[in-house]
Design a protein around this motif. Sequence first.
Motif, mmCIF file in Angstrom:
data_model
loop_
_atom_site.group_PDB
_atom_site.id
_atom_site.type_symbol
_atom_site.label_atom_id
_atom_site.label_comp_id
_atom_site.label_asym_id
_atom_site.label_seq_id
_atom_site.Cartn_x
_atom_site.Cartn_y
_atom_site.Cartn_z
ATOM 1 N N THR A 14 0.824 -1.209 0.000
ATOM 2 C CA THR A 14 0.000 0.000 0.000
ATOM 3 C C THR A 14 0.860 1.263 0.000
ATOM 4 N N ASP A 15 0.191 2.399 -0.057
ATOM 5 C CA ASP A 15 0.751 3.744 0.116
ATOM 6 C C ASP A 15 1.860 4.080 -0.876
ATOM 7 N N PHE A 16 1.454 4.457 -2.072
ATOM 8 C CA PHE A 16 2.383 4.912 -3.101
ATOM 9 C C PHE A 16 2.461 6.446 -3.103
ATOM 10 N N GLY A 17 2.330 7.057 -1.931
ATOM 11 C CA GLY A 17 2.237 8.509 -1.842
ATOM 12 C C GLY A 17 3.465 9.259 -2.305
ATOM 13 N N ILE A 18 4.674 8.660 -2.212
ATOM 14 C CA ILE A 18 5.871 9.355 -2.686
ATOM 15 C C ILE A 18 6.529 8.554 -3.809
ATOM 16 N N ALA A 19 5.701 7.781 -4.514
ATOM 17 C CA ALA A 19 6.235 6.976 -5.615
ATOM 18 C C ALA A 19 6.805 7.864 -6.718
ATOM 19 N N ARG A 20 7.830 7.336 -7.394
ATOM 20 C CA ARG A 20 8.391 8.019 -8.560
ATOM 21 C C ARG A 20 7.896 7.295 -9.801
ATOM 22 N N ILE A 21 7.345 8.066 -10.742
ATOM 23 C CA ILE A 21 6.781 7.491 -11.958
ATOM 24 C C ILE A 21 7.637 7.905 -13.140
ATOM 25 N N GLU A 22 8.054 6.931 -13.914
ATOM 26 C CA GLU A 22 8.812 7.224 -15.126
ATOM 27 C C GLU A 22 7.840 7.627 -16.219
ATOM 28 N N ASP A 23 7.513 8.911 -16.227
ATOM 29 C CA ASP A 23 6.528 9.451 -17.171
ATOM 30 C C ASP A 23 7.063 10.761 -17.731
ATOM 31 N N PRO A 24 7.441 10.810 -18.992
ATOM 32 C CA PRO A 24 8.014 12.032 -19.546
ATOM 33 C C PRO A 24 7.050 13.203 -19.553
ATOM 34 N N ASP A 25 5.741 12.945 -19.441
ATOM 35 C CA ASP A 25 4.758 14.021 -19.443
ATOM 36 C C ASP A 25 4.437 14.536 -18.046
ATOM 37 N N ALA A 26 4.983 13.835 -17.018
ATOM 38 C CA ALA A 26 4.675 14.228 -15.642
ATOM 39 C C ALA A 26 5.704 15.224 -15.138
ATOM 40 N N ALA A 27 5.238 16.244 -14.391
ATOM 41 C CA ALA A 27 6.154 17.220 -13.823
ATOM 42 C C ALA A 27 6.948 16.579 -12.698
ATOM 43 N N GLN A 28 8.203 16.973 -12.574
ATOM 44 C CA GLN A 28 9.031 16.448 -11.501
ATOM 45 C C GLN A 28 8.686 17.189 -10.214
ATOM 46 N N GLN A 29 8.190 16.480 -9.203
ATOM 47 C CA GLN A 29 7.691 17.126 -8.002
ATOM 48 C C GLN A 29 8.723 17.204 -6.878
ATOM 49 N N THR A 30 9.789 16.451 -6.992
ATOM 50 C CA THR A 30 10.761 16.400 -5.911
ATOM 51 C C THR A 30 11.980 17.218 -6.277
ATOM 52 N N GLN A 31 12.285 18.220 -5.476
ATOM 53 C CA GLN A 31 13.444 19.032 -5.800
ATOM 54 C C GLN A 31 14.717 18.294 -5.410
ATOM 55 N N ALA A 32 15.814 18.607 -6.114
ATOM 56 C CA ALA A 32 17.073 17.916 -5.889
ATOM 57 C C ALA A 32 17.470 18.019 -4.428
ATOM 58 N N GLY A 33 17.905 16.889 -3.861
ATOM 59 C CA GLY A 33 18.374 16.882 -2.493
ATOM 60 C C GLY A 33 17.312 16.549 -1.469
ATOM 61 N N ASP A 34 16.037 16.490 -1.862
ATOM 62 C CA ASP A 34 14.992 16.083 -0.927
ATOM 63 C C ASP A 34 15.258 14.680 -0.430
#
Length: 399
Positions: free
Chosen positions: A145-165
């Motif tokens: 369960t809980d994919f709340g901070i999952a990373r999706i390999e999607d070229p159309d998706a905005a990158q939500q995590t700033q470097a170093g988080d």
Amino acid sequence: MKYGRYEVVKELGRGTMGVVYQAHDPQIDRMVALKVLRPDRVVSQDFVLRFLREAKAIGRISHPNIVTVYDVGQDHGTIYIAMEFLEGRPLNEAIKGRTLPPDEAVQMCSEVAEALGYAHSKGITHRDIKPSNIILTPDHRTKLTDFGIARIEDPDAAQQTQAGDILGTPVYMAPEQVMGQKADGRTDLYALGVILYEMVVGKRPFGGGNIAAIFRSITHEPPEDPMKAGTFHHRELADLILKSLSKDPNQRFQTGQKMAAALKACLDAGAHPFPESTVSAEKPVRSKKAGIVIAVLCVCLAAGIIGYKTMQNPGEDASATAGAELPAASSLLDVASTPSGAQVFVDSAFKGTTPVNIPLHPGSYEIRLNLPGYYEWEAQLQIGEDQPAPLDVRLVSID
């Protein structure tokens, strides 16, 4: 109360981003788990997008060991996700204070490994594998369960995590997560190795008196051989665990399917799922980046402050980071940013713009910084006692 057609029955838990309810779907007369974004998060487009990523991540996959998403909607000025309501209990409750027989642990972890292998093949990295995110159902199956901070390999998706988080739960984080590097499927499999170690040995492979010590152990110290750490006696399985805990991702299992196959094979008499040479003692990671990250973490801890992002679940075992009851004495959070002028929110309450000094009692706080044209910065911070806690944030431009 209702969200869309879903009638709330009771609250199941809450965390940094949202609240989870048990709810009834009258259209097909079934119970669902309803995850609702906190209203104060709706004002941030960044958090709205991140919340919806969970629905997108698990809504496009179908696996018997992964929770099913039914619906996504908006109501009461917020967003909700309707998911499969799982009966059972989280793994952290099942293993608290005891070890499991190797065959039972292997069966559970092989199911999770197969589920992760499937998710990874769809371009989804979970990034927060921990016992409380693994549910044991009454029919003896596991559900991830809980994919709340999952990373999706999607070229159309905005990158939500700033470097170093730093995303994840500290005691289950891989070295690359601690160092703020890119996480992939091997990061999830590392966390599963930590869980397997905990299941059969009775304690975690890496620890310390505070988060900085835990991170130093993860990045610099080899794990104790499971055969020496407790009453566990199974050489093939011990070697498998050590392989999964390799600090170099290239030395771990490269897919969930391979790890699942090795788990099933290692209990067979005389089975050798991987060459003996691949589990030899490792040299500690000594990169410049690792040294810098650990130094920064230690400085933060000395000031009584450290942040990480995680969805805290009810019943989560926080023994690795919990301390004694905090006194009522005041402390001071000294917040600066580059560039300056960022709005500072403490537990959703506006406290001024940087640079700013904020008096607080010792405890855990959610800190957010907002500045137009820059990515929002957020962390869960532990404020220490009787000393100023400096927080200097370098914001990353959206452009």
